[in-house]
Design an enzyme around this catalytic site. Structure first.
Site, mmCIF file in Angstrom:
data_model
loop_
_atom_site.group_PDB
_atom_site.id
_atom_site.type_symbol
_atom_site.label_atom_id
_atom_site.label_comp_id
_atom_site.label_asym_id
_atom_site.label_seq_id
_atom_site.Cartn_x
_atom_site.Cartn_y
_atom_site.Cartn_z
ATOM 1 N N ASP A 13 1.017 -1.038 -0.040
ATOM 2 C CA ASP A 13 0.101 0.114 -0.078
ATOM 3 C C ASP A 13 0.811 1.179 0.118
ATOM 4 O O ASP A 13 2.109 1.112 0.298
ATOM 5 C CB ASP A 13 -0.875 -0.040 1.135
ATOM 6 C CG ASP A 13 -1.740 1.146 1.566
ATOM 7 O OD1 ASP A 13 -2.024 1.590 0.103
ATOM 8 O OD2 ASP A 13 -2.069 1.713 2.482
ATOM 9 N N SER A 14 0.304 2.515 -0.242
ATOM 10 C CA SER A 14 1.155 3.621 -0.289
ATOM 11 C C SER A 14 1.407 3.821 1.041
ATOM 12 O O SER A 14 2.105 4.984 1.335
ATOM 13 C CB SER A 14 0.178 4.833 -0.773
ATOM 14 O OG SER A 14 -1.172 4.939 0.196
ATOM 15 N N CYS A 76 -4.481 -1.338 -1.853
ATOM 16 C CA CYS A 76 -4.585 0.170 -2.269
ATOM 17 C C CYS A 76 -5.592 0.386 -3.472
ATOM 18 O O CYS A 76 -5.134 -0.094 -4.507
ATOM 19 C CB CYS A 76 -3.182 0.833 -2.500
ATOM 20 S SG CYS A 76 -3.195 2.432 -2.818
ATOM 21 N N THR A 78 -6.256 3.264 -4.817
ATOM 22 C CA THR A 78 -5.377 3.877 -5.986
ATOM 23 C C THR A 78 -4.625 3.145 -6.956
ATOM 24 O O THR A 78 -4.679 3.284 -7.985
ATOM 25 C CB THR A 78 -4.720 5.147 -5.198
ATOM 26 O OG1 THR A 78 -5.711 5.751 -4.101
ATOM 27 C CG2 THR A 78 -4.361 5.994 -6.193
ATOM 28 N N CYS A 186 -10.947 3.977 0.440
ATOM 29 C CA CYS A 186 -9.278 3.884 0.715
ATOM 30 C C CYS A 186 -9.150 3.132 1.690
ATOM 31 O O CYS A 186 -9.672 3.050 2.761
ATOM 32 C CB CYS A 186 -9.043 5.281 0.710
ATOM 33 S SG CYS A 186 -7.239 5.565 1.506
ATOM 34 N N THR A 187 -8.101 2.235 1.667
ATOM 35 C CA THR A 187 -7.666 1.259 3.048
ATOM 36 C C THR A 187 -7.364 1.958 3.840
ATOM 37 O O THR A 187 -7.168 1.344 5.121
ATOM 38 C CB THR A 187 -6.768 0.335 2.322
ATOM 39 O OG1 THR A 187 -5.534 0.987 1.746
ATOM 40 C CG2 THR A 187 -7.231 -0.660 1.118
ATOM 41 N N HIS A 188 -6.907 3.220 4.022
ATOM 42 C CA HIS A 188 -6.612 3.770 5.145
ATOM 43 C C HIS A 188 -7.957 4.283 6.080
ATOM 44 O O HIS A 188 -7.777 4.429 7.263
ATOM 45 C CB HIS A 188 -5.937 5.240 5.095
ATOM 46 C CG HIS A 188 -4.326 5.176 4.462
ATOM 47 N ND1 HIS A 188 -3.920 4.700 3.350
ATOM 48 C CD2 HIS A 188 -3.441 5.446 5.354
ATOM 49 C CE1 HIS A 188 -2.600 4.747 3.120
ATOM 50 N NE2 HIS A 188 -2.270 5.060 4.506
#
Ligand code: DGL
Length: 265
Positions: A13-14, A76, A78, A186-188
């Site tokens: 992920d980012s 992620c 994105t 968004c995974t966050h």
């Protein structure tokens, strides 16, 4: 058992957001070994160009392949919506991606108005547009770019005044517009559920894709005959290319065999 079955599952992920997927996956598949890459140095991906997101996804994939990963979860939205087709073309191992859960939201909504909170990169992607075109035409989508949320999470300001103010500015207009389902694209964002609940109470259903991704991973491992059938204690290696404190904080509740290393990549 296929010879690759003990090899790790790679996840990237980012930043630390993909750990929300890792947790679901580890609950469903506790015997799988994993390697997680938190590319926090390059977060947020959501404001970058498509080509930059593709280049970062390739960089992360190559690192995981060099560590013998048998399957890769692009944890992620994105990176999935901008790069997963390229990754699948370029490499022969299976990839699991994550997209905003607009299909489940479309089935659950009563007001026929759903909110989608995601990054600019996700909302502007072709894949998101394609998926959106498959849902019931009667459903109105209110798309909100969660600008600034990932940066606040990465800097540890989950439960802060700034976070409440930013989230409120995105979500209160949705309540006024009669949105009854909010998709966390968004995974966050699953880490913001307590803060979001404080703003929306029980008026809105909050939907994310984490569990579905874990189930899909299990199905693909089975299909490729690479599920780890050994009952040895699994090992989990996390690499982060920035200060590891926030990652340690976010996975502190996990009781598994975890090692976290700061490393430049
Ligand atoms: N976790 C990423 C996602 O699911 C965050 C994107 C970003 O870094 O902007 O989209």
């Amino acid at each position: 058992m296929a010879k690759h079955s003990k090899f790790p599952i790679g996840i990237f992920d980012s930043g630390i957001g993909g750990t929300s997927i890792w947790k679901e996956m580890n609950t469903l598949l506790p015997y799988e070994n994993t390697i997680y890459l938190s590319d926090s140095k390059n977060a947020p991906y959501g404001e970058k160009s498509k080509q930059t997101i593709i280049d970062l996804a390739i960089k992360n994939t190559e690192i995981l392949l060099n560590r013998n990963c048998k399957i890769i979860i692009v944890a992620c939205n994105t990176a999935t919506t901008n790069a997963i087709d390229i990754l699948r073309e370029k490499y022969s191992i299976p990839f699991i991606g994550i997209e905003p859960a607009i299909k489940p939201a479309a089935l659950k909504t009563r007001s026929n108005i759903i909110g989608i909170l995601a990054t600019k990169g996700t909302l502007n992607s072709k894949l998101f547009e394609q998926t959106s075109s498959t849902i019931n035409k009667k459903i109105i989508r209110k798309e909100i770019i969660g600008k600034g949320l990932v940066a606040l999470i990465e800097s540890g300001k989950l439960d802060s005044k700034e976070m409440t103010a930013l989230l409120s500015s995105y979500i209160i207009p949705l309540i006024k517009e009669n949105v009854d389902c909010l998709v966390l694209g968004c995974t966050h964002y699953p880490y913001l559920v307590p803060q979001i609940r404080k703003i929306v109470g029980n008026k809105i259903q909050i939907i994310d894709s984490g569990e579905a991704v874990a189930r899909q991973t299990k199905a693909v491992l089975h299909k490729n005959d690479i599920i780890n059938t050994s009952k040895d204690k699994s090992e989990h290696k996390f690499y982060i290319n920035k200060d590891k404190k926030i990652l340690e904080f976010i996975i502190q509740d996990c009781k598994t065999n975890i090692e976290i290393e700061e490393k430049d990549f």
